[in-house]
Design an enzyme around this catalytic site. Sequence first.
Site, PDB file in Angstrom:
ATOM      1  N   GLU A  97       1.395 -11.015 -16.476  1.00  0.00           N
ATOM      2  CA  GLU A  97       0.996  -9.960 -15.687  1.00  0.00           C
ATOM      3  C   GLU A  97       0.118  -8.551 -16.321  1.00  0.00           C
ATOM      4  O   GLU A  97      -0.959  -8.236 -15.382  1.00  0.00           O
ATOM      5  CB  GLU A  97       2.366  -9.185 -15.058  1.00  0.00           C
ATOM      6  CG  GLU A  97       3.173  -9.929 -14.040  1.00  0.00           C
ATOM      7  CD  GLU A  97       4.473  -9.177 -13.882  1.00  0.00           C
ATOM      8  OE1 GLU A  97       4.511  -8.606 -12.760  1.00  0.00           O
ATOM      9  OE2 GLU A  97       5.299  -8.993 -14.781  1.00  0.00           O
TER      10      GLU A  97
ATOM     11  N   CYS B 287       0.851  -1.235   0.028  1.00  0.00           N
ATOM     12  CA  CYS B 287      -0.173   0.083  -0.349  1.00  0.00           C
ATOM     13  C   CYS B 287       0.889   1.417   0.088  1.00  0.00           C
ATOM     14  O   CYS B 287       2.134   1.076   0.169  1.00  0.00           O
ATOM     15  CB  CYS B 287      -0.913   0.048   1.168  1.00  0.00           C
ATOM     16  SG  CYS B 287      -1.653  -1.525   1.602  1.00  0.00           S
TER      17      CYS B 287
ATOM     18  N   ARG C 292       1.818   1.568  -6.180  1.00  0.00           N
ATOM     19  CA  ARG C 292       2.197   0.527  -4.994  1.00  0.00           C
ATOM     20  C   ARG C 292       0.674  -0.166  -4.700  1.00  0.00           C
ATOM     21  O   ARG C 292       0.901  -1.236  -3.878  1.00  0.00           O
ATOM     22  CB  ARG C 292       2.634   1.163  -3.448  1.00  0.00           C
ATOM     23  CG  ARG C 292       3.612   2.343  -3.857  1.00  0.00           C
ATOM     24  CD  ARG C 292       4.979   1.838  -3.896  1.00  0.00           C
ATOM     25  NE  ARG C 292       5.179   1.101  -2.737  1.00  0.00           N
ATOM     26  CZ  ARG C 292       6.408   1.229  -2.111  1.00  0.00           C
ATOM     27  NH1 ARG C 292       7.349   1.969  -2.345  1.00  0.00           N
ATOM     28  NH2 ARG C 292       6.692   0.470  -0.995  1.00  0.00           N
TER      29      ARG C 292
ATOM     30  N   HIS D 112       8.721 -33.591 -22.460  1.00  0.00           N
ATOM     31  CA  HIS D 112       8.399 -34.124 -21.329  1.00  0.00           C
ATOM     32  C   HIS D 112       7.002 -33.628 -20.820  1.00  0.00           C
ATOM     33  O   HIS D 112       6.883 -33.899 -19.651  1.00  0.00           O
ATOM     34  CB  HIS D 112       9.653 -33.972 -20.479  1.00  0.00           C
ATOM     35  CG  HIS D 112      10.943 -34.583 -21.058  1.00  0.00           C
ATOM     36  ND1 HIS D 112      11.284 -35.864 -21.071  1.00  0.00           N
ATOM     37  CD2 HIS D 112      12.006 -33.636 -21.533  1.00  0.00           C
ATOM     38  CE1 HIS D 112      12.405 -35.900 -21.760  1.00  0.00           C
ATOM     39  NE2 HIS D 112      12.907 -34.813 -21.860  1.00  0.00           N
TER      40      HIS D 112
ATOM     41  N   LYS E 215       3.466  -2.837  -6.517  1.00  0.00           N
ATOM     42  CA  LYS E 215       4.927  -3.023  -7.045  1.00  0.00           C
ATOM     43  C   LYS E 215       5.855  -3.335  -5.947  1.00  0.00           C
ATOM     44  O   LYS E 215       6.938  -4.244  -6.272  1.00  0.00           O
ATOM     45  CB  LYS E 215       5.234  -1.345  -7.408  1.00  0.00           C
ATOM     46  CG  LYS E 215       6.476  -0.956  -7.825  1.00  0.00           C
ATOM     47  CD  LYS E 215       6.740  -1.656  -9.178  1.00  0.00           C
ATOM     48  CE  LYS E 215       8.023  -1.157  -9.823  1.00  0.00           C
ATOM     49  NZ  LYS E 215       8.419  -2.352 -11.004  1.00  0.00           N
TER      50      LYS E 215
ATOM     51  N   TRP F 158      -3.744  -1.965  -1.205  1.00  0.00           N
ATOM     52  CA  TRP F 158      -3.646  -3.256  -1.920  1.00  0.00           C
ATOM     53  C   TRP F 158      -3.857  -4.260  -0.820  1.00  0.00           C
ATOM     54  O   TRP F 158      -3.335  -4.443   0.295  1.00  0.00           O
ATOM     55  CB  TRP F 158      -2.247  -3.361  -2.351  1.00  0.00           C
ATOM     56  CG  TRP F 158      -1.938  -4.716  -3.016  1.00  0.00           C
ATOM     57  CD1 TRP F 158      -2.094  -4.869  -4.351  1.00  0.00           C
ATOM     58  CD2 TRP F 158      -1.721  -6.068  -2.598  1.00  0.00           C
ATOM     59  NE1 TRP F 158      -1.950  -6.095  -4.722  1.00  0.00           N
ATOM     60  CE2 TRP F 158      -1.602  -7.024  -3.728  1.00  0.00           C
ATOM     61  CE3 TRP F 158      -1.490  -6.734  -1.235  1.00  0.00           C
ATOM     62  CZ2 TRP F 158      -1.276  -8.231  -3.912  1.00  0.00           C
ATOM     63  CZ3 TRP F 158      -1.239  -7.934  -1.189  1.00  0.00           C
ATOM     64  CH2 TRP F 158      -1.213  -8.793  -2.418  1.00  0.00           C
TER      65      TRP F 158
ATOM     66  N   GLU G  39      10.691 -15.023 -18.069  1.00  0.00           N
ATOM     67  CA  GLU G  39      10.424 -13.543 -17.699  1.00  0.00           C
ATOM     68  C   GLU G  39       9.606 -13.135 -18.982  1.00  0.00           C
ATOM     69  O   GLU G  39       8.708 -12.275 -18.451  1.00  0.00           O
ATOM     70  CB  GLU G  39      11.893 -12.850 -17.769  1.00  0.00           C
ATOM     71  CG  GLU G  39      11.618 -11.395 -17.846  1.00  0.00           C
ATOM     72  CD  GLU G  39      11.042 -10.603 -16.362  1.00  0.00           C
ATOM     73  OE1 GLU G  39      10.801 -11.563 -15.618  1.00  0.00           O
ATOM     74  OE2 GLU G  39      10.759  -9.787 -16.491  1.00  0.00           O
TER      75      GLU G  39
ATOM     76  N   LYS H  79       5.978 -11.702 -17.896  1.00  0.00           N
ATOM     77  CA  LYS H  79       5.516 -10.161 -18.335  1.00  0.00           C
ATOM     78  C   LYS H  79       4.027 -10.389 -19.039  1.00  0.00           C
ATOM     79  O   LYS H  79       3.127  -9.434 -18.664  1.00  0.00           O
ATOM     80  CB  LYS H  79       6.585  -9.593 -19.451  1.00  0.00           C
ATOM     81  CG  LYS H  79       7.760  -8.932 -18.729  1.00  0.00           C
ATOM     82  CD  LYS H  79       7.773  -7.870 -18.109  1.00  0.00           C
ATOM     83  CE  LYS H  79       7.277  -8.271 -16.509  1.00  0.00           C
ATOM     84  NZ  LYS H  79       8.525  -8.337 -15.547  1.00  0.00           N
TER      85      LYS H  79
ATOM     86  N   ASN I 129       0.401   0.287   6.403  1.00  0.00           N
ATOM     87  CA  ASN I 129       1.133  -0.735   5.332  1.00  0.00           C
ATOM     88  C   ASN I 129       1.557  -1.812   6.178  1.00  0.00           C
ATOM     89  O   ASN I 129       2.195  -1.607   7.281  1.00  0.00           O
ATOM     90  CB  ASN I 129       2.299  -0.033   4.906  1.00  0.00           C
ATOM     91  CG  ASN I 129       1.844   0.716   3.558  1.00  0.00           C
ATOM     92  OD1 ASN I 129       0.778   0.963   3.356  1.00  0.00           O
ATOM     93  ND2 ASN I 129       2.868   1.141   3.044  1.00  0.00           N
ATOM     94  N   GLY I 130       1.268  -3.074   5.542  1.00  0.00           N
ATOM     95  CA  GLY I 130       1.963  -4.358   6.244  1.00  0.00           C
ATOM     96  C   GLY I 130       0.877  -5.246   6.757  1.00  0.00           C
ATOM     97  O   GLY I 130      -0.250  -5.249   6.167  1.00  0.00           O
TER      98      GLY I 130
END
Length: 617
Positions: free
Chosen positions: A497, A2, A27, A513, A612, A74, A490, A494, A100-101
């Site tokens: 996301e 947050c 964030r 496989h 973020k 968030w 990666e 991307k 936050n947390g």
Amino acid sequence: MCGIVGYVGAGEAVPLLLNGLGRLEYRGYDSAGLAVHSGSGLDLRKCAGRVEDLAQRLVANPVAGKAGIAHTRWATHGAPTRANAHPLTDCRGEVALVHNGVIENCDALRTKLSKLGHRFTSETDSEVVAHLIEEAFEGNLERAVAAALTRVEGTLGLAAMSVHDPARIVVARRGAPLLLGIGENEEATWVASDVAAVLEHTRNIVYLEDDEVAILTPSGHETINLGRDRGRVGWEPVPKEVSRIDWDLAKIEKAGYPHFMLREIHEQPHTVRDAMRGRLLAEEGTARLGGLDELRPDIDRAERIVLTGCGTSWHAALVGEYILEALARLPVEVEYASEFRYRDPIIAPGTLVGGISQSGETADTLAAVREAARLGAPTFGIVNVVGSTIARETRAGIYTHAGPEIGVASTKAFVAQVASLALLGLMIARRRGLGREEGRSFVRALDGLPALIGEVLATEDHIRRVAEEFADASNFLYLGRGPNFPIALEGALKLKEISYIHAEGYPAAEMKHGPIALIDENMPVVFMAPRGAVYSKVLLNIEEVKARGGRVIVLVTGRETDLGRKVDHVIPVPATLPLLQPIVNVVPLQLLAYHIAVLRGCDVDRPRNLAKTVTVE
Ligand code: F6R
């Protein structure tokens, strides 16, 4: 996760807070709110949704005051609703709090507080802190905050205001980042979870440490250390150093690009240059990394390096593993930070542990390097944000110098991490016997990377056209080998996301496989096929996909006319040394993901459910 911003000064708080929230929105962005002290009481406004929604509410229903706290959320505990948005209050509405947390013992505290008659109006864990402050309040907010902290377990960065004090904000930190901004030519003091929120007003920053409480007034701040003994409230004033931030505002704006992510993708030639600036020693064929000087004896004695991180930073670590092992012949292991911290890792003498993190605040990565240090390992950070917790807590480190990364999906921070790992690999390799000539050619290749990335960026129109053909896909597979295997991971990350298309990355030879069962005409497969040792093997994998009707996009180095006839699309990339090719290859994959997401109408800079900086477990 947050975002927190608070202001106390001579100016009108609301526009300043809204502006700060806007800068923090990357964030966390599922709900927002603020509280200001009007002089006679605390006024709150909050809503589910974005900061723009909050701003509109304030137009319709304004508040005014010279001190306030604000938050963009968030969600962890409780859905993103107005009731769960911060600020949260105590029963009487006399304390307003943003947090936050995660409060880990919130259920037990909620039960106890309910028995004492406290009424809860949200489902959040954070609200218990407001009620704990209410319980402990005897006329002094900072003492009450400190007392509340003795009862909570978990992580927090918080800011609180009391109805009884119109020009005072009390803030505290334990595990979640928090900093103070000191007004430059004005009576003003700020608190924020991220420097971006205050940069427009001041570059004089004070970083809070864990278990510190600060009292903010228009004329300054006083910081108290509560001591490590959380059973008791210590009360020791601590002098704090003021750091000067050298970023400027232009770095946190879009500079004419439609999205931060696109700006950051296009910045990458400079990003790689900045990561290497002053560090390449062309004549000696090595790298100078002054931030690691303190660890030099440990590095020379090292028998093994463990690299740890999360998400994209973990992918950078995987590329680093290929580079360090090939160049320096030093065994490297890569661990997800979230696994490392809990699995009782073996840290034998001679093991170095490196935490890789853009933000320097990721809870799991921080916990992993703390655990490594507790087990006696020399630790280092490869970190972007200067002054962040991981940067401060590791014994030594390499700053990646990518500048602020605002797009939630990491791009330029990744190439800066890989470039930094390449410098690390080179430096260690030269100290362990890599010849000067080989070192020099590696330096030349590093030096040439910015131009090669520029060449890839110049092919953006072609990549956009490829994106147009695949924007409706439901799945994607990314395949690569050697150091390009992490790039497959990666590229897939991307895409998922920001476009919400399901995508997976695999080492190309693993396809047969299992994943080969998924191949049909609806499965686009992105191959990385640079010329090199395993080129012919990758061609074989491409044939296997084509034989099953799959649609193939191939990244190739150089002219590939034959391949062009066999596959659906070729994306040419310039060649560099095989160990550095990932830095070039990741760029078209970023652009592909970006354009697909834009074509699908996704909010590229603020993808759903993401944040973020992940400061919770
Ligand atoms: C992906 C992304 C995340 C981060 C991860 C670690 O685009 O941004 O996967 O890489 O949350 O974050 P840092 O590097 O800040 O530790």
